[in-house]
Motif scaffolding. Structure first.
Motif, PDB file in Angstrom:
ATOM      1  N   ASP A 130       0.862  -1.187   0.000  1.00 27.01           N
ATOM      2  CA  ASP A 130       0.000   0.000   0.000  1.00 27.01           C
ATOM      3  C   ASP A 130       0.896   1.233   0.000  1.00 27.01           C
ATOM      4  O   ASP A 130       2.114   1.148   0.254  1.00 27.01           O
ATOM      5  CB  ASP A 130      -0.917  -0.004   1.237  1.00 27.01           C
ATOM      6  N   TYR A 131       0.291   2.405  -0.287  1.00 32.74           N
ATOM      7  CA  TYR A 131       1.054   3.641  -0.457  1.00 32.74           C
ATOM      8  C   TYR A 131       0.232   4.771   0.152  1.00 32.74           C
ATOM      9  O   TYR A 131      -0.880   5.042  -0.297  1.00 32.74           O
ATOM     10  CB  TYR A 131       1.265   3.882  -1.951  1.00 32.74           C
ATOM     11  N   LEU A 132       0.743   5.405   1.216  1.00 29.94           N
ATOM     12  CA  LEU A 132       0.015   6.481   1.896  1.00 29.94           C
ATOM     13  C   LEU A 132       0.818   7.774   1.801  1.00 29.94           C
ATOM     14  O   LEU A 132       2.046   7.775   1.919  1.00 29.94           O
ATOM     15  CB  LEU A 132      -0.214   6.125   3.366  1.00 29.94           C
ATOM     16  N   ILE A 133       0.105   8.919   1.589  1.00 33.66           N
ATOM     17  CA  ILE A 133       0.743  10.236   1.488  1.00 33.66           C
ATOM     18  C   ILE A 133       0.601  10.952   2.822  1.00 33.66           C
ATOM     19  O   ILE A 133      -0.493  11.035   3.396  1.00 33.66           O
ATOM     20  CB  ILE A 133       0.079  11.089   0.376  1.00 33.66           C
ATOM     21  N   LYS A 134       1.745  11.485   3.330  1.00 32.04           N
ATOM     22  CA  LYS A 134       1.714  12.274   4.571  1.00 32.04           C
ATOM     23  C   LYS A 134       1.037  13.618   4.316  1.00 32.04           C
ATOM     24  O   LYS A 134       1.158  14.158   3.211  1.00 32.04           O
ATOM     25  CB  LYS A 134       3.145  12.509   5.067  1.00 32.04           C
ATOM     26  N   PRO A 135       0.395  14.211   5.331  1.00 32.89           N
ATOM     27  CA  PRO A 135       0.179  13.636   6.662  1.00 32.89           C
ATOM     28  C   PRO A 135      -0.939  12.580   6.625  1.00 32.89           C
ATOM     29  O   PRO A 135      -1.940  12.777   5.940  1.00 32.89           O
ATOM     30  CB  PRO A 135      -0.247  14.836   7.486  1.00 32.89           C
ATOM     31  N   VAL A 136      -0.711  11.498   7.367  1.00 30.73           N
ATOM     32  CA  VAL A 136      -1.734  10.450   7.419  1.00 30.73           C
ATOM     33  C   VAL A 136      -2.466  10.539   8.757  1.00 30.73           C
ATOM     34  O   VAL A 136      -1.857  10.849   9.778  1.00 30.73           O
ATOM     35  CB  VAL A 136      -1.133   9.034   7.260  1.00 30.73           C
ATOM     36  N   ASN A 137      -3.767  10.282   8.711  1.00 31.30           N
ATOM     37  CA  ASN A 137      -4.484  10.246   9.989  1.00 31.30           C
ATOM     38  C   ASN A 137      -4.579   8.801  10.463  1.00 31.30           C
ATOM     39  O   ASN A 137      -4.407   7.864   9.678  1.00 31.30           O
ATOM     40  CB  ASN A 137      -5.857  10.944   9.885  1.00 31.30           C
ATOM     41  N   PRO A 138      -4.831   8.591  11.740  1.00 32.68           N
ATOM     42  CA  PRO A 138      -4.798   7.236  12.303  1.00 32.68           C
ATOM     43  C   PRO A 138      -5.731   6.252  11.587  1.00 32.68           C
ATOM     44  O   PRO A 138      -5.391   5.085  11.399  1.00 32.68           O
ATOM     45  CB  PRO A 138      -5.233   7.442  13.754  1.00 32.68           C
ATOM     46  N   ASN A 139      -6.929   6.738  11.172  1.00 32.62           N
ATOM     47  CA  ASN A 139      -7.880   5.832  10.526  1.00 32.62           C
ATOM     48  C   ASN A 139      -7.400   5.357   9.159  1.00 32.62           C
ATOM     49  O   ASN A 139      -7.728   4.253   8.729  1.00 32.62           O
ATOM     50  CB  ASN A 139      -9.256   6.509  10.407  1.00 32.62           C
ATOM     51  N   GLN A 140      -6.631   6.216   8.457  1.00 36.65           N
ATOM     52  CA  GLN A 140      -6.040   5.798   7.180  1.00 36.65           C
ATOM     53  C   GLN A 140      -5.115   4.600   7.375  1.00 36.65           C
ATOM     54  O   GLN A 140      -5.155   3.630   6.637  1.00 36.65           O
ATOM     55  CB  GLN A 140      -5.205   6.949   6.597  1.00 36.65           C
ATOM     56  N   VAL A 141      -4.277   4.707   8.409  1.00 38.44           N
ATOM     57  CA  VAL A 141      -3.323   3.627   8.695  1.00 38.44           C
ATOM     58  C   VAL A 141      -4.089   2.369   9.114  1.00 38.44           C
ATOM     59  O   VAL A 141      -3.793   1.258   8.668  1.00 38.44           O
ATOM     60  CB  VAL A 141      -2.322   4.047   9.790  1.00 38.44           C
ATOM     61  N   LEU A 142      -5.107   2.559   9.961  1.00 35.59           N
ATOM     62  CA  LEU A 142      -5.899   1.421  10.432  1.00 35.59           C
ATOM     63  C   LEU A 142      -6.572   0.709   9.258  1.00 35.59           C
ATOM     64  O   LEU A 142      -6.568  -0.526   9.183  1.00 35.59           O
ATOM     65  CB  LEU A 142      -6.954   1.904  11.442  1.00 35.59           C
ATOM     66  N   LEU A 143      -7.129   1.492   8.327  1.00 30.41           N
ATOM     67  CA  LEU A 143      -7.792   0.901   7.161  1.00 30.41           C
ATOM     68  C   LEU A 143      -6.801   0.092   6.330  1.00 30.41           C
ATOM     69  O   LEU A 143      -7.104  -1.014   5.874  1.00 30.41           O
ATOM     70  CB  LEU A 143      -8.434   1.997   6.302  1.00 30.41           C
ATOM     71  N   SER A 144      -5.595   0.639   6.153  1.00 30.53           N
ATOM     72  CA  SER A 144      -4.570  -0.062   5.387  1.00 30.53           C
ATOM     73  C   SER A 144      -4.214  -1.398   6.056  1.00 30.53           C
ATOM     74  O   SER A 144      -4.106  -2.436   5.394  1.00 30.53           O
ATOM     75  CB  SER A 144      -3.324   0.811   5.245  1.00 30.53           C
ATOM     76  N   LEU A 145      -4.070  -1.367   7.386  1.00 31.24           N
ATOM     77  CA  LEU A 145      -3.732  -2.599   8.114  1.00 31.24           C
ATOM     78  C   LEU A 145      -4.864  -3.619   8.014  1.00 31.24           C
ATOM     79  O   LEU A 145      -4.622  -4.812   7.843  1.00 31.24           O
ATOM     80  CB  LEU A 145      -3.440  -2.280   9.585  1.00 31.24           C
ATOM     81  N   LYS A 146      -6.108  -3.138   8.110  1.00 27.38           N
ATOM     82  CA  LYS A 146      -7.249  -4.061   8.002  1.00 27.38           C
ATOM     83  C   LYS A 146      -7.288  -4.717   6.623  1.00 27.38           C
ATOM     84  O   LYS A 146      -7.575  -5.908   6.489  1.00 27.38           O
ATOM     85  CB  LYS A 146      -8.556  -3.322   8.281  1.00 27.38           C
TER      86      LYS A 146
END
Length: 517
Positions: free
Chosen positions: A100-116
């Motif tokens: 997966d690829y996330l652009i900063k700034p990331v919020n906690p729910n974005q990271v959680l969704l990626s992990l799920k």
């Protein structure tokens, strides 16, 4: 569920403490490091489920760290987190197999969704699929018990195939068993439905019948032809609906699906009957009458599908169509390579018909070879091996050569097949045919309720090979066995994929139209 271990690598890790605490409240164990060197050392000694990796770090960059992580463990999921939105960085990260690829700034729910998505995806999909099928179970049960017509039977079978393929992803043996039982009940009812209606469908004066093998060309293929571009009609022998669904995604890499449908194979659901009927546009009894030299019955010497090109030319003339067409039959790997090398030359014909014989050979080889019985042990693995074959086949290579050309592509089959489990005892004389799912002969002895019998073959649109010949067809998952060597025969053929009889899998088969993207 055991605790999930996350490694978060970022040179500004202090600023991420609130995010790490949020993940820990959700049950994840998070280890935090500030540089790629420490991360690589950590991964050599610790088991980690997911790595969250900053792209821009001093010393060794995130992309460089990513390459070395993959050397340590090719399978570990890595989520790249970066301020850099440059396309070349994204391309390089994706090419290096990030998850997966996330652009900063990331919020906690974005990271959680990626992990799920990474960790819980299979479990969540399995739970949702199970609940959805439980809700659908009752409507399928009601449909089965409401005297469905031939269109409704096609819808029922499509739904059963859909749920079978969805359930295959869930690893839920209990629900798969419920679905398998429901499919068996459907096959019982379908056999009754065919037994009641088949003779009326093939009667010369029939006014109401589904599209069947002998009407497929006229009703489904001719209306789908495009006069502006070359047309390719590909008949993949012995392709079930679920196998078509398994190879469709590979087609969709190069082509766009315009229409997807099903039709009914005639009985017997076997190549010499159903495929000859497709090309001749006639029932076997009429083919024998019009082409007495070319038609061969089961008990006659010689190839049974040698005149498909002749039959098709005759049908096109009767339909008053342009008679220019090419016909290619692929039965060996060399034939396939010749197709790959010659495919561009076919663009000059308005109609190109290709018969591809691999899937039928696969089902027969699986019966004989222990290694293939292991590889294609059940429906799910049978679909998988079919998809693997198609992806690496000369047919796929040939079609990829046409992907950038404007063409019209129609895919169909002649019949499907079913995994047989229930032996049915039949007694016959020396002239009785050897097929496992249907037989014809003069002195057949059988239990009437276990088969569909036609004492007069003409009632089924079939030739009469000998005086007093009758046909019988196995239903559901039955296979026809002789009393001599009975136990050996029963054990050798149980759980093999056969065709010729009456089941949803054999009779209701796919036809689809695709065009260039």
């Amino acid at each position: 569920m055991s605790q999930i271990n996350i490694l978060w690598v970022d040179d500004e890790i202090e600023s991420l403490k609130s995010q790490i605490m949020f993940l820990e409240t959700k049950g994840y164990k998070v280890s935090a490091l500030t540089n790629g060197y420490d991360a690589l050392e950590f991964l050599r000694e610790q088991v980690v489920d997911v790595v969250l990796l900053d792209e821009s770090m001093p010393g060794i960059t995130g992309l460089e760290t990513l390459g070395k992580i993959k050397e340590i463990d090719q399978q570990i999921p890595v989520v790249m987190i970066t301020k850099n939105e440059a396309e070349n960085v994204m391309d390089e990260a994706i090419g290096s197999q990030i998850t997966d690829y996330l652009i900063k700034p990331v919020n906690p729910n974005q990271v959680l969704l990626s992990l799920k998505k990474i960790i819980d995806n299979k479990r969540l999909v399995a739970e949702k699929t199970t609940i959805a099928y439980q809700q659908e179970f009752r409507s399928l049960f009601m449909a089965l018990n409401s005297n469905p017509d031939y269109n409704e039977w096609m819808d029922i079978y499509k739904k059963l195939v859909y749920w079978e393929m969805e359930m295959g992803k869930t690893n839920n043996p209990e629900m798969l068993e419920v679905l398998t039982t429901q499919k068996a009940e459907a096959n019982t009812e379908f056999a009754k439905f065919i037994s009641r209606n088949y003779a009326s469908w093939v009667h010369p004066k029939a006014t109401e019948a589904p599209v069947m093998s002998h009407t497929l060309f006229r009703e489904k293929i001719v209306p789908a032809l495009d006069s502006e571009v070359p047309n390719f009609v590909i008949i993949i022998d012995n392709l079930r609906l679920d196998q078509w669904k398994a190879i469709l995604p590979i087609f969709l890499e190069s082509f766009r699906l315009v229409q997807e449908d099903t039709f009914y194979s005639i009985l017997p659901t076997s190549t010499q009957y159903s495929r000859n009927a497709i090309f001749a546009g006639m029932l076997p009894v009429d083919i024998e009458s019009r082409f007495p030299q070319e038609w061969k019955n089961d008990d006659e010497e010689g190839g049974k599908n040698l005149y498909e090109e002749t039959f098709l030319a005759d049908q096109l003339r009767r339909l008053k169509m342009d008679s220019r067409f090419s016909y290619t039959k692929v039965t060996t790997h060399n034939d396939g390579q010749h197709l790959v090398n010659n495919i561009h030359n076919l663009m000059s014909y308005p109609l190109n018909v290709i018969v591809y014989n691999f899937v039928d050979m696969l089902s027969h080889a699986r019966t004989e070879m222990e290694v293939l019985k292991e590889l294609a042990a059940d429906e799910m693995s049978y679909r998988s091996i079919t998809a693997s074959w198609f992806e690496h086949s000369p047919l796929h290579q040939a079609l990829k050569k046409l992907a950038d050309k404007k063409i019209n592509l129609i895919i169909a089959t002649d019949h499907g097949n079913v995994r047989v489990k229930t032996p049915v005892k039949v007694i016959g004389d020396k002239q009785t045919t050897t097929n496992l799912r249907y037989k014809h002969g003069r002195n057949l002895n059988y239990e009437a309720k276990e088969v569909l019998a036609f004492r007069d073959p003409k009632d089924a649109g079939l030739p009469r090979p000998n005086v007093n010949s009758s046909y019988i067809f196995a239903k559901e998952d039955g296979y026809l066995c002789y009393p001599n060597n009975y136990n050996y025969f029963v054990n050798f053929y149980r759980n093999t994929f056969q065709h010729g009889g009456i089941s949803l899998e054999e009779v209701i088969v796919p036809v689809a139209r695709l065009v260039s993207k």
